[in-house]
Design an enzyme around this catalytic site. Structure first.
Site, PDB file in Angstrom:
ATOM      1  N   ASN A   7       7.256  -4.735  -9.401  1.00 19.86           N
ATOM      2  CA  ASN A   7       7.905  -4.593  -8.091  1.00 19.86           C
ATOM      3  C   ASN A   7       8.111  -5.992  -7.495  1.00 19.86           C
ATOM      4  O   ASN A   7       7.146  -6.741  -7.308  1.00 19.86           O
ATOM      5  CB  ASN A   7       7.014  -3.730  -7.187  1.00 19.86           C
ATOM      6  CG  ASN A   7       7.616  -3.537  -5.817  1.00 19.86           C
ATOM      7  OD1 ASN A   7       8.093  -4.487  -5.203  1.00 19.86           O
ATOM      8  ND2 ASN A   7       7.576  -2.320  -5.305  1.00 19.86           N
ATOM      9  N   HIS A  10       8.209  -8.529  -2.872  1.00 18.70           N
ATOM     10  CA  HIS A  10       7.579  -9.648  -2.164  1.00 18.70           C
ATOM     11  C   HIS A  10       8.266 -10.986  -2.413  1.00 18.70           C
ATOM     12  O   HIS A  10       8.096 -11.921  -1.644  1.00 18.70           O
ATOM     13  CB  HIS A  10       6.082  -9.703  -2.466  1.00 18.70           C
ATOM     14  CG  HIS A  10       5.376  -8.529  -1.854  1.00 18.70           C
ATOM     15  ND1 HIS A  10       5.140  -8.437  -0.502  1.00 18.70           N
ATOM     16  CD2 HIS A  10       4.940  -7.379  -2.397  1.00 18.70           C
ATOM     17  CE1 HIS A  10       4.557  -7.269  -0.259  1.00 18.70           C
ATOM     18  NE2 HIS A  10       4.434  -6.614  -1.378  1.00 18.70           N
ATOM     19  N   HIS A  43      12.050  -1.619  -3.477  1.00 21.93           N
ATOM     20  CA  HIS A  43      12.084  -0.628  -2.395  1.00 21.93           C
ATOM     21  C   HIS A  43      13.137  -1.101  -1.397  1.00 21.93           C
ATOM     22  O   HIS A  43      12.955  -2.137  -0.742  1.00 21.93           O
ATOM     23  CB  HIS A  43      10.692  -0.566  -1.750  1.00 21.93           C
ATOM     24  CG  HIS A  43      10.571   0.479  -0.679  1.00 21.93           C
ATOM     25  ND1 HIS A  43       9.368   0.790  -0.100  1.00 21.93           N
ATOM     26  CD2 HIS A  43      11.483   1.285  -0.074  1.00 21.93           C
ATOM     27  CE1 HIS A  43       9.534   1.739   0.814  1.00 21.93           C
ATOM     28  NE2 HIS A  43      10.817   2.046   0.848  1.00 21.93           N
ATOM     29  N   ARG A  45      14.304  -0.691   1.909  1.00 20.70           N
ATOM     30  CA  ARG A  45      13.829  -0.056   3.145  1.00 20.70           C
ATOM     31  C   ARG A  45      14.965   0.093   4.141  1.00 20.70           C
ATOM     32  O   ARG A  45      15.905  -0.714   4.155  1.00 20.70           O
ATOM     33  CB  ARG A  45      12.729  -0.923   3.784  1.00 20.70           C
ATOM     34  CG  ARG A  45      11.398  -0.750   3.115  1.00 20.70           C
ATOM     35  CD  ARG A  45      10.318  -1.502   3.881  1.00 20.70           C
ATOM     36  NE  ARG A  45       9.014  -1.104   3.419  1.00 20.70           N
ATOM     37  CZ  ARG A  45       8.277  -0.128   3.950  1.00 20.70           C
ATOM     38  NH1 ARG A  45       8.692   0.528   5.005  1.00 20.70           N
ATOM     39  NH2 ARG A  45       7.113   0.180   3.442  1.00 20.70           N
ATOM     40  N   ARG A  49      13.797  -5.055   5.411  1.00 23.86           N
ATOM     41  CA  ARG A  49      12.918  -6.198   5.686  1.00 23.86           C
ATOM     42  C   ARG A  49      12.750  -7.123   4.484  1.00 23.86           C
ATOM     43  O   ARG A  49      12.386  -8.274   4.637  1.00 23.86           O
ATOM     44  CB  ARG A  49      11.551  -5.733   6.195  1.00 23.86           C
ATOM     45  CG  ARG A  49      10.706  -5.064   5.140  1.00 23.86           C
ATOM     46  CD  ARG A  49       9.296  -4.867   5.620  1.00 23.86           C
ATOM     47  NE  ARG A  49       9.172  -3.731   6.501  1.00 23.86           N
ATOM     48  CZ  ARG A  49       8.056  -3.018   6.639  1.00 23.86           C
ATOM     49  NH1 ARG A  49       6.977  -3.370   5.976  1.00 23.86           N
ATOM     50  NH2 ARG A  49       7.999  -1.981   7.425  1.00 23.86           N
ATOM     51  N   GLU A  70      12.868   2.535  -5.221  1.00 26.69           N
ATOM     52  CA  GLU A  70      12.040   3.291  -4.269  1.00 26.69           C
ATOM     53  C   GLU A  70      12.830   3.404  -2.981  1.00 26.69           C
ATOM     54  O   GLU A  70      13.383   2.406  -2.500  1.00 26.69           O
ATOM     55  CB  GLU A  70      10.752   2.530  -3.955  1.00 26.69           C
ATOM     56  CG  GLU A  70       9.759   2.502  -5.069  1.00 26.69           C
ATOM     57  CD  GLU A  70       8.556   1.648  -4.684  1.00 26.69           C
ATOM     58  OE1 GLU A  70       8.393   1.283  -3.504  1.00 26.69           O
ATOM     59  OE2 GLU A  70       7.795   1.324  -5.584  1.00 26.69           O
ATOM     60  N   THR A 101       3.917   1.083   2.121  1.00 28.00           N
ATOM     61  CA  THR A 101       3.904   2.550   2.060  1.00 28.00           C
ATOM     62  C   THR A 101       2.462   3.032   2.215  1.00 28.00           C
ATOM     63  O   THR A 101       1.585   2.624   1.463  1.00 28.00           O
ATOM     64  CB  THR A 101       4.477   3.029   0.703  1.00 28.00           C
ATOM     65  OG1 THR A 101       5.649   2.272   0.422  1.00 28.00           O
ATOM     66  CG2 THR A 101       4.816   4.498   0.736  1.00 28.00           C
ATOM     67  N   GLU A 151       4.759   9.849  -9.034  1.00 29.56           N
ATOM     68  CA  GLU A 151       4.019   8.587  -9.085  1.00 29.56           C
ATOM     69  C   GLU A 151       2.757   8.805  -8.257  1.00 29.56           C
ATOM     70  O   GLU A 151       2.831   9.101  -7.052  1.00 29.56           O
ATOM     71  CB  GLU A 151       4.836   7.423  -8.521  1.00 29.56           C
ATOM     72  CG  GLU A 151       4.023   6.126  -8.571  1.00 29.56           C
ATOM     73  CD  GLU A 151       4.785   4.886  -8.151  1.00 29.56           C
ATOM     74  OE1 GLU A 151       6.003   4.801  -8.425  1.00 29.56           O
ATOM     75  OE2 GLU A 151       4.161   4.009  -7.542  1.00 29.56           O
ATOM     76  N   HIS A 191       0.237   1.344  -6.562  1.00 28.33           N
ATOM     77  CA  HIS A 191      -0.160   0.931  -5.220  1.00 28.33           C
ATOM     78  C   HIS A 191      -1.526   0.273  -5.233  1.00 28.33           C
ATOM     79  O   HIS A 191      -2.510   0.899  -5.614  1.00 28.33           O
ATOM     80  CB  HIS A 191      -0.149   2.062  -4.186  1.00 28.33           C
ATOM     81  CG  HIS A 191       0.379   1.558  -2.873  1.00 28.33           C
ATOM     82  ND1 HIS A 191      -0.396   0.857  -1.993  1.00 28.33           N
ATOM     83  CD2 HIS A 191       1.623   1.586  -2.348  1.00 28.33           C
ATOM     84  CE1 HIS A 191       0.344   0.495  -0.977  1.00 28.33           C
ATOM     85  NE2 HIS A 191       1.583   0.918  -1.159  1.00 28.33           N
TER      86      HIS A 191
HETATM   87  N1  PXP Z   1       4.565   2.278  -5.836  1.00 32.16           N
HETATM   88  C1  PXP Z   1       5.112   2.584  -4.636  1.00 32.16           C
HETATM   89  C2  PXP Z   1       5.694   3.939  -4.442  1.00 32.16           C
HETATM   90  C3  PXP Z   1       5.150   1.634  -3.599  1.00 32.16           C
HETATM   91  O1  PXP Z   1       5.707   1.965  -2.413  1.00 32.16           O
HETATM   92  C4  PXP Z   1       4.627   0.345  -3.835  1.00 32.16           C
HETATM   93  C5  PXP Z   1       4.717  -0.692  -2.767  1.00 32.16           C
HETATM   94  O2  PXP Z   1       6.044  -1.008  -2.534  1.00 32.16           O
HETATM   95  C6  PXP Z   1       4.082   0.075  -5.104  1.00 32.16           C
HETATM   96  C7  PXP Z   1       4.040   1.060  -6.071  1.00 32.16           C
HETATM   97  C8  PXP Z   1       3.523  -1.262  -5.433  1.00 32.16           C
HETATM   98  O3  PXP Z   1       2.378  -1.481  -4.682  1.00 32.16           O
HETATM   99  P1  PXP Z   1       1.687  -2.892  -4.684  1.00 32.16           P
HETATM  100  O4  PXP Z   1       2.657  -3.863  -4.088  1.00 32.16           O
HETATM  101  O5  PXP Z   1       0.466  -2.690  -3.849  1.00 32.16           O
HETATM  102  O6  PXP Z   1       1.373  -3.232  -6.120  1.00 32.16           O
END
Ligand code: PXP
Length: 237
Positions: A7, A10, A43, A45, A49, A70, A101, A151, A191
């Site tokens: 992901n 960031h 994601h 949003r 952001r 996402e 999330t 998920e 997550h």
């Molecule tokens: N899965 C989902 C559905 C999420 O919303 C997120 C955060 O955007 C992640 C995984 C990844 O989480 P993390 O950034 O804590 O690894």
């Protein structure tokens, strides 16, 4: 063996902090793929952001593995997904003020809307995953409303403060994954997974893919993204 979806939200967070052009999530996706990532997750949003619409469209052009989008289940997002055609859409709950999330979708409450969204997305060829807590009734409902994947939210497992609590949360993820497999629903998880807590989750045989963002990007600041992805891959595989 579980796959790793990286992901890259960031990366865009850092860029948006200065409304600058760097660091570029497109470059991040290329590096993550070169390091061996099995997929790229973003994601989009509603408040934009971090990831922007343009990022998503460019990612669709350059991602050679799999693009997992996402998004919340709002109409605007549905239209974007249908036009961009990611391989997978993961539907997530979204609150404007949340830092990230916060929990899984409440499938009982939103089953009619979600069933409709799943049907529309699937009939355009997109695989749909629902981000849910590792709760058996949510897994059953995911199956009932015909989601191809779930998920499982690993946030409570990651936040567990004692070994006992962690074992309990790990077991909840295991049981939810087993039930999903029995119902022929594919299983992903994610997550708050990091280099220290990922191995027991990756070892759950039903889990096909882990989506990990924050910890990989945090480590990348010090060791570089390629190295950070490779280190996570070594633990996941
Ligand atoms: N899965 C989902 C559905 C999420 O919303 C997120 C955060 O955007 C992640 C995984 C990844 O989480 P993390 O950034 O804590 O690894």
């Amino acid at each position: 063996m579980a796959k790793l979806g990286v992901n890259i939200d960031h990366i865009a967070n850092i860029r948006e902090a200065r409304k600058a052009i760097h660091p570029d999530p497109i470059a991040a996706a290329l590096i993550a793929e070169m390091a061996g990532a099995d997929g790229i997750t973003v994601h989009l949003r509603q408040d934009r952001r971090h990831i922007q619409d343009k990022d998503l469209r460019l990612l669709r052009e350059i991602v050679k593995t799999r693009l997992n989008l996402e998004m919340c289940a709002e109409e605007e997002m549905l239209e974007i997904a249908l036009s961009v055609q990611p391989e997978m859409v993961t539907l997530v709950p979204e609150k404007p003020d949340e830092v990230t999330t916060e929990g899984g979708l409440d499938l009982m409450q939103h089953k009619d809307l979600l069933a409709e969204r799943i049907q529309i997305l699937q009939s355009s060829g997109i695989t749909v995953s629902l981000f849910i807590d590792p709760d058996l009734s949510q897994v059953k409902m995911a199956h009932k409303i015909k989601a191809g994947y779930i998920e499982l939210h690993t946030g409570l497992y990651a936040a567990a403060g004692t070994t006992e609590k962690r074992t309990e949360e790990l077991d909840r993820v295991r049981q939810a994954a087993k039930l999903a497999q029995k119902l022929q629903v594919g299983v992903n998880a994610g997550h708050d997974l990091n280099y220290r807590n990922v191995a027991p989750i990756a070892a759950i045989e039903q889990i096909e893919e882990l989506n990990i963002g924050h910890n990989i990007i945090a480590r990348a600041v010090f060791v570089g993204l390629e190295q950070a992805v490779k280190e996570m891959l070594a633990l996941v595989k």
